[in-house]
Motif scaffolding. Structure first.
Motif, PDB file in Angstrom:
ATOM      1  N   GLU A   1     -36.238  32.386  43.131  1.00 24.13           N
ATOM      2  CA  GLU A   1     -36.643  30.973  43.098  1.00 24.13           C
ATOM      3  C   GLU A   1     -36.562  30.381  41.676  1.00 24.13           C
ATOM      4  O   GLU A   1     -36.481  31.124  40.685  1.00 24.13           O
ATOM      5  N   GLY A   2     -36.593  29.061  41.636  1.00 26.01           N
ATOM      6  CA  GLY A   2     -36.621  28.385  40.336  1.00 26.01           C
ATOM      7  C   GLY A   2     -35.311  27.736  39.953  1.00 26.01           C
ATOM      8  O   GLY A   2     -35.141  27.282  38.823  1.00 26.01           O
ATOM      9  N   VAL A   3     -34.359  27.671  40.890  1.00 26.13           N
ATOM     10  CA  VAL A   3     -33.078  27.024  40.569  1.00 26.13           C
ATOM     11  C   VAL A   3     -33.320  25.553  40.252  1.00 26.13           C
ATOM     12  O   VAL A   3     -34.308  24.968  40.684  1.00 26.13           O
ATOM     13  N   GLY A   4     -32.408  24.964  39.499  1.00 28.10           N
ATOM     14  CA  GLY A   4     -32.581  23.560  39.140  1.00 28.10           C
ATOM     15  C   GLY A   4     -31.395  23.063  38.353  1.00 28.10           C
ATOM     16  O   GLY A   4     -30.484  23.828  38.016  1.00 28.10           O
ATOM     17  N   PRO A   5     -31.401  21.757  38.055  1.00 27.24           N
ATOM     18  CA  PRO A   5     -30.234  21.121  37.452  1.00 27.24           C
ATOM     19  C   PRO A   5     -30.122  21.360  35.941  1.00 27.24           C
ATOM     20  O   PRO A   5     -31.120  21.544  35.249  1.00 27.24           O
ATOM     21  N   VAL A   6     -28.884  21.328  35.473  1.00 27.48           N
ATOM     22  CA  VAL A   6     -28.591  21.326  34.038  1.00 27.48           C
ATOM     23  C   VAL A   6     -27.606  20.204  33.758  1.00 27.48           C
ATOM     24  O   VAL A   6     -26.852  19.798  34.646  1.00 27.48           O
ATOM     25  N   GLY A   7     -27.639  19.717  32.519  1.00 23.46           N
ATOM     26  CA  GLY A   7     -26.742  18.631  32.137  1.00 23.46           C
ATOM     27  C   GLY A   7     -25.992  18.955  30.856  1.00 23.46           C
ATOM     28  O   GLY A   7     -26.248  19.979  30.205  1.00 23.46           O
ATOM     29  N   SER A   8     -25.111  18.057  30.506  1.00 19.59           N
ATOM     30  CA  SER A   8     -24.279  18.243  29.321  1.00 19.59           C
ATOM     31  C   SER A   8     -25.144  18.444  28.076  1.00 19.59           C
ATOM     32  O   SER A   8     -26.088  17.686  27.839  1.00 19.59           O
TER      33      SER A   8
ATOM     34  N   LEU B   1     -25.517  19.814  38.961  1.00 20.84           N
ATOM     35  CA  LEU B   1     -25.081  21.193  38.723  1.00 20.84           C
ATOM     36  C   LEU B   1     -26.313  22.075  38.554  1.00 20.84           C
ATOM     37  O   LEU B   1     -27.153  21.808  37.683  1.00 20.84           O
ATOM     38  N   HIS B   2     -26.440  23.110  39.400  1.00 22.25           N
ATOM     39  CA  HIS B   2     -27.617  23.993  39.367  1.00 22.25           C
ATOM     40  C   HIS B   2     -27.286  25.373  38.803  1.00 22.25           C
ATOM     41  O   HIS B   2     -26.200  25.903  39.017  1.00 22.25           O
ATOM     42  N   HIS B   3     -28.289  25.955  38.135  1.00 23.77           N
ATOM     43  CA  HIS B   3     -28.193  27.357  37.692  1.00 23.77           C
ATOM     44  C   HIS B   3     -28.784  28.279  38.747  1.00 23.77           C
ATOM     45  O   HIS B   3     -29.778  27.935  39.400  1.00 23.77           O
ATOM     46  N   GLU B   4     -28.162  29.443  38.928  1.00 31.65           N
ATOM     47  CA  GLU B   4     -28.723  30.523  39.750  1.00 31.65           C
ATOM     48  C   GLU B   4     -28.443  31.827  39.008  1.00 31.65           C
ATOM     49  O   GLU B   4     -27.281  32.201  38.843  1.00 31.65           O
ATOM     50  N   VAL B   5     -29.475  32.533  38.581  1.00 33.44           N
ATOM     51  CA  VAL B   5     -29.267  33.797  37.866  1.00 33.44           C
ATOM     52  C   VAL B   5     -29.250  34.950  38.878  1.00 33.44           C
ATOM     53  O   VAL B   5     -30.067  34.974  39.802  1.00 33.44           O
TER      54      VAL B   5
ATOM     55  N   VAL C   1     -33.760  27.298  30.427  1.00 35.29           N
ATOM     56  CA  VAL C   1     -32.917  26.155  30.043  1.00 35.29           C
ATOM     57  C   VAL C   1     -33.565  25.527  28.816  1.00 35.29           C
ATOM     58  O   VAL C   1     -34.746  25.146  28.862  1.00 35.29           O
ATOM     59  N   ASN C   2     -32.835  25.468  27.724  1.00 35.45           N
ATOM     60  CA  ASN C   2     -33.357  24.933  26.449  1.00 35.45           C
ATOM     61  C   ASN C   2     -34.724  25.543  26.108  1.00 35.45           C
ATOM     62  O   ASN C   2     -35.678  24.830  25.799  1.00 35.45           O
ATOM     63  N   ASP C   3     -34.800  26.878  26.239  1.00 33.07           N
ATOM     64  CA  ASP C   3     -36.005  27.638  25.880  1.00 33.07           C
ATOM     65  C   ASP C   3     -37.173  27.500  26.849  1.00 33.07           C
ATOM     66  O   ASP C   3     -38.241  28.066  26.610  1.00 33.07           O
ATOM     67  N   SER C   4     -36.992  26.760  27.937  1.00 29.58           N
ATOM     68  CA  SER C   4     -38.063  26.642  28.934  1.00 29.58           C
ATOM     69  C   SER C   4     -37.747  27.558  30.125  1.00 29.58           C
ATOM     70  O   SER C   4     -36.654  27.477  30.715  1.00 29.58           O
ATOM     71  N   LEU C   5     -38.682  28.451  30.456  1.00 26.81           N
ATOM     72  CA  LEU C   5     -38.448  29.446  31.518  1.00 26.81           C
ATOM     73  C   LEU C   5     -38.387  28.772  32.899  1.00 26.81           C
ATOM     74  O   LEU C   5     -39.329  28.084  33.306  1.00 26.81           O
ATOM     75  N   LYS C   6     -37.276  28.962  33.607  1.00 25.50           N
ATOM     76  CA  LYS C   6     -37.077  28.333  34.921  1.00 25.50           C
ATOM     77  C   LYS C   6     -37.066  29.355  36.051  1.00 25.50           C
ATOM     78  O   LYS C   6     -37.540  29.079  37.152  1.00 25.50           O
ATOM     79  N   GLN C   7     -36.454  30.498  35.832  1.00 20.77           N
ATOM     80  CA  GLN C   7     -36.406  31.538  36.863  1.00 20.77           C
ATOM     81  C   GLN C   7     -36.927  32.829  36.267  1.00 20.77           C
ATOM     82  O   GLN C   7     -36.583  33.180  35.136  1.00 20.77           O
TER      83      GLN C   7
ATOM     84  N   HIS D   1     -36.632  31.597  47.272  1.00 22.61           N
ATOM     85  CA  HIS D   1     -35.516  30.692  46.976  1.00 22.61           C
ATOM     86  C   HIS D   1     -35.012  30.007  48.248  1.00 22.61           C
ATOM     87  O   HIS D   1     -34.711  28.812  48.236  1.00 22.61           O
ATOM     88  N   ALA D   2     -34.919  30.726  49.355  1.00 17.60           N
ATOM     89  CA  ALA D   2     -34.500  30.097  50.618  1.00 17.60           C
ATOM     90  C   ALA D   2     -35.456  28.944  50.924  1.00 17.60           C
ATOM     91  O   ALA D   2     -35.041  27.836  51.254  1.00 17.60           O
ATOM     92  N   HIS D   3     -36.751  29.210  50.754  1.00 16.88           N
ATOM     93  CA  HIS D   3     -37.749  28.181  51.063  1.00 16.88           C
ATOM     94  C   HIS D   3     -37.672  26.983  50.131  1.00 16.88           C
ATOM     95  O   HIS D   3     -37.841  25.848  50.553  1.00 16.88           O
TER      96      HIS D   3
END
Ligand SMILES: [Mg+2]
Ligand SMILES: [Mg+2]
Ligand SMILES: [Mg+2]
Lengths: 217, 217
Positions: B189-196, B63-67, B147-153, B25-27
């Motif tokens: 790793e795998g953080v990324g944006p989410v929207g309304s 706006l990013h998600h971080e689990v 996010v919306n059923d797609s695996l991100k992290q 994630h740092a990288h």
């Protein structure tokens, strides 16, 4: 009768502090003037009351004093308007925003968070609660601070860049304010280092004075 | 019987979060690996529970998600040794360290505090309290986020740079830990944006899952 909010040290859950809210102080540290309030957090675990000592955190070689007017929130709210801001003030405190300036300089250079520099244990010495009616106009009070009887800071809240109503309104757009929360409104010029054995005395107009000793942790 | 610490949302007074505690994630954000834990604070006013919505703060366009795995402190302490750290854990939570990435990038560039980027209202969605005995080894649990059923992290706490005992020990050298306080231990790793309108679902091994919807504030 003492109000519940006078127990802000136990009741409150956050301290929102404002950086660079006095022009001369921003300049003395070589910083640009902010175009919007610069906010940071101190945890409530950083509070100490008179009788307790300020402890220099492990590894810090430049602990600075910053004397500030604190606003104690009396009524919770989000997105508070400037017009309504005064009704959310429950009272005041005199506070020191003790800062590990070397930690902060490193954080600024690296783009890291300020939390350790600003939030370490004993970094928020405070006076007792000041009733709202003791300060008729919070935008015109003198703030001063002495180290070992030598005057270092002598300012007036009239020199704030962002007014108290503006701060309450701006902060509450992002951070819901709750009863007992505290806003530290920034420090006037004259900040500087203190070391083990030094005694800091500070005062707010003719309303309150307080004294804290510094020691190595 | 429910313990007092299970009410961490009401009881706790701080959230200490750790940045860049997973190498990958740092990288992914182009950051150097830390030589010591990088700490920041989120206020308890940022908590939300399932059923409440994540609100994009005013002015944020990324706006990013971080689990993250959250540690709930069960026993207060300062300067806790790594050996004693486990005895201060009262339980766990699954948490999202929602981050206004654009606010954070600006803060990093200017050397400003991260508090607004990390601490805005609704920035800390959490699961219910997880009993300590439900997780036999917190250094080996899977963390995932869709996010919306797609695996991100999809990470594992085994990949942390600084271990949980080290974090508890290091943090408590500077910040006294109190009952109900929470430590967020960093994100894989795998953080990324989410929207309304987006729906975030996250899980911790086979212990808990949770779901939050995002909306414009
Ligand atoms: Mg910060
Ligand atoms: Mg200050
Ligand atoms: Mg995080």
């Amino acid at each position: 009768m003492a109000s519940k909010v006078s127990q802000f040290m136990q009741l409150g859950r956050k301290i929102v502090a404002v950086g660079r809210n006095y022009k001369a102080h921003a300049h003395e540290l070589g910083n640009a003037l902010p175009s919007k309030p610069m906010l940071f957090l101190k945890p409530t675990s950083s509070y100490i009351a008179e009788g307790e000592k300020i402890r220099i955190p492990e590894g810090c070689t430049s602990l600075h004093h910053e004397v500030e007017l604190g606003i104690v929130i009396g009524k919770p709210g989000s997105r508070i308007s400037e017009q309504d801001a005064a009704s959310h003030i429950g009272g005041y405190i005199l506070a020191l925003d003790m800062t590990a300036r070397d930690f902060q300089e490193e954080a600024k250079k690296k783009g890291h968070p300020w939390s350790l520099a600003k939030g370490f244990d004993t970094s928020c010495p405070v006076s007792g609660f000041i009733d709202k009616d003791k300060i008729s106009d919070p935008s015109k009070v003198r703030l001063w601070l002495k180290v070992n009887d030598s005057l270092k800071q002598d300012g007036n809240t009239g020199d704030m860049i962002f007014s108290i109503p503006h701060l309450i309104s701006y902060i509450s757009r992002y951070f819901r304010l709750e009863e007992g929360d505290v806003i530290l409104t920034g420090t006037p010029e004259g900040v500087g280092p203190v070391g083990s054995g030094d005694v800091i005395e500070a005062g707010l107009s003719d309303v309150v004075t307080m004294k804290f000793q510094v020691e190595q942790s």
